[in-house]
Write a protein that holds these residues in place. Structure first.
Motif, short mmCIF file in Angstrom:
data_model
loop_
_atom_site.label_atom_id
_atom_site.label_comp_id
_atom_site.label_asym_id
_atom_site.label_seq_id
_atom_site.Cartn_x
_atom_site.Cartn_y
_atom_site.Cartn_z
N PRO A 9 -2.90 60.55 -7.00
CA PRO A 9 -3.47 60.83 -5.65
C PRO A 9 -4.41 62.40 -5.69
O PRO A 9 -5.34 62.27 -4.83
N SER A 10 -3.92 62.94 -6.50
CA SER A 10 -4.45 64.35 -6.25
C SER A 10 -6.22 64.23 -6.93
O SER A 10 -7.01 64.79 -6.34
N ALA A 12 -7.71 61.45 -6.44
CA ALA A 12 -8.59 60.66 -5.54
C ALA A 12 -9.24 61.65 -4.44
O ALA A 12 -10.19 61.64 -3.89
N THR A 39 -8.84 60.39 4.62
CA THR A 39 -7.56 60.00 3.89
C THR A 39 -6.51 59.62 4.94
O THR A 39 -5.82 58.63 4.64
N VAL A 43 -4.77 56.09 4.43
CA VAL A 43 -3.31 55.82 4.16
C VAL A 43 -2.36 56.62 5.18
O VAL A 43 -1.18 56.81 4.93
N SER A 46 -0.99 62.98 5.32
CA SER A 46 -0.20 63.35 4.24
C SER A 46 -0.67 64.53 3.67
O SER A 46 -1.61 64.78 3.33
N ASP A 48 0.37 65.93 1.06
CA ASP A 48 0.29 65.82 -0.45
C ASP A 48 -1.29 65.60 -0.63
O ASP A 48 -1.64 65.63 -1.93
N LEU A 49 -2.08 64.84 0.06
CA LEU A 49 -3.42 64.52 -0.08
C LEU A 49 -4.58 65.50 0.27
O LEU A 49 -5.74 65.15 0.01
N ILE A 110 -2.71 54.27 -1.71
CA ILE A 110 -3.41 54.92 -2.64
C ILE A 110 -4.52 54.18 -3.30
O ILE A 110 -5.54 54.57 -3.35
#
Length: 188
Positions: A9-10, A12, A39, A43, A46, A48-49, A110
């Motif tokens: 993911p990172s 992406a 993003t 998805v 998030s 995290d993204l 993802i």
């Protein structure tokens, strides 16, 4: 990257940020906003993204302030936030490396994000590399369709609604396969 040469993911997010900056210079704030928007639409929201991957781009020398101007001494300086970022040559090489990564079958959000990123930035690759990526996506669609058809054939006599859902998935996979064949034949 994962062992199968697919993006984590990172990476992406890194691909998205580098691709956006390769298209036009942007401030860090605008870049973060655009990454979060793109993003989030693929998805969902998030944390995290978005956060850490963008901040690392400068440290790794993949982006710089427009014209190569170094940052002010104070990274918390509000004027620093509005400086336009551009991609370095090292950043362009990283963008092409990430664009060349494999894609897993479209099971997760993802993977859908990664395919969307390839579609968004495929034009930045050399024609022969575009063709390779289009063939990769077509092959993935063929495998996904074969997997679904096999499952459907084994579920044919089962009660419930799985077979109807599989028919929908098969129709969507057929459409994706036709679209990627058209893409493959038009690039390169």
């Amino acid at each position: 990257m994962y062992r199968d040469n697919t993006l984590i993911p990172s990476e992406a997010v890194r691909l998205l940020a580098l691709g956006m900056l390769a298209s036009k210079p942007m401030s860090y704030a605008a870049l973060a906003r655009e990454v979060r928007h793109f993003t989030g639409r693929i998805v969902g929201p998030s944390l995290d993204l978005v956060g850490a991957p963008l901040e690392v781009l400068k440290v790794e020398g993949l982006v710089q302030n427009e014209g190569g101007v170094p940052d002010a001494d104070d990274p918390n300086d509000p004027n620093n936030e509005n400086q336009l970022l551009t991609v370095t040559e090292q950043g362009r090489a990283e963008l092409l490396r990430l664009l060349s990564a494999n894609v897993r079958p479209q099971i997760s959000d993802i993977n859908k994000l990664i395919v969307a990123l390839k579609m968004r930035f495929l034009h930045l690759m050399a024609p022969s590399d575009r063709r390779v990526q289009a063939e990769l996506l077509h092959d993935i669609c063929e495998r996904e369709l074969a997997r679904l058809i096999d499952l459907r054939e084994h579920q044919d006599l089962e009660a419930g609604y799985l077979h109807e859902w599989l028919d929908l998935e098969i129709a969507q996979s057929n459409a994706r396969l036709a679209w990627t064949a058209k893409l493959r034949d038009s690039v390169g």
